[in-house]
Design an enzyme around this catalytic site. Sequence first.
Site, short mmCIF file in Angstrom:
data_model
loop_
_atom_site.label_atom_id
_atom_site.label_comp_id
_atom_site.label_asym_id
_atom_site.label_seq_id
_atom_site.Cartn_x
_atom_site.Cartn_y
_atom_site.Cartn_z
N HIS A 24 -7.53 0.83 -0.39
CA HIS A 24 -6.49 0.78 0.37
C HIS A 24 -5.78 2.27 0.84
O HIS A 24 -5.54 2.53 2.06
CB HIS A 24 -5.08 -0.08 -0.24
N GLU A 25 -5.69 2.99 -0.11
CA GLU A 25 -5.23 4.45 0.16
C GLU A 25 -6.49 5.37 1.00
O GLU A 25 -5.95 6.11 1.81
CB GLU A 25 -4.98 5.12 -1.29
N HIS A 28 -5.68 4.52 4.46
CA HIS A 28 -4.51 5.40 5.06
C HIS A 28 -4.99 6.66 5.32
O HIS A 28 -4.67 7.17 6.38
CB HIS A 28 -3.52 5.44 3.95
#
Length: 211
Positions: A24-25, A28
């Site tokens: 997820h990170e 980003h």
Amino acid sequence: MEIIPWIQRLIIVLPVLLIAITFHELAHGYTAYRFGDPTAKSQGRLTLNPIKHLDALGTITLIVTQIIGWAKPVPVDYRYFANPKRDMMWVAIAGPAANFIMACIFALIFHAMKDMQVSEGLYPVVYPLFLMVQAGVLVNVALGIFNLIPVPPLDGGRILTSLLPDHLAYQYARLEPYGIFIVLALLFLGLTQQVIWPLIQTVLLILGVRL
């Protein structure tokens, strides 16, 4: 709560939680990097090392609920973007999108193992991996949906901010320092049971994964 079953569930769930948070990170940070922002890379956040992405409160929430939580936000400097408002939207979308992609991958593995008739009786060694794959679907779906709650600093809040007219976007973005408390209050008031869990069940039904 019975301690032993809870610990057993945690052993199954924790690895896929770390995978879900990490991708997820990373999504980003990598998206921001592709749009010209080197901040995440310079701070060592473009990595598959989960320790770099863990947030204390978010991790505790993940461990306790074993479904929802959050990681330490990847630093993003919108001044590097050619179109800050538009590019920030894509950076925000990247995190939940990564989780939904991971959920689909875990679902494919789940169905492959299910077709092999993996069960606790026939495959006692492999069966925990089957449960872990099943948990991988749930965790990634849950994390993706949770982060789409339209309250900053969650991704949904940043997506909504990017879509609002400038004067409204500015006002809405000012909620960010209080956003996590708003989200926790919404969860306490039943957001999980009334909204998030039905959405999770719907996506799991689409993926053909039963818990």
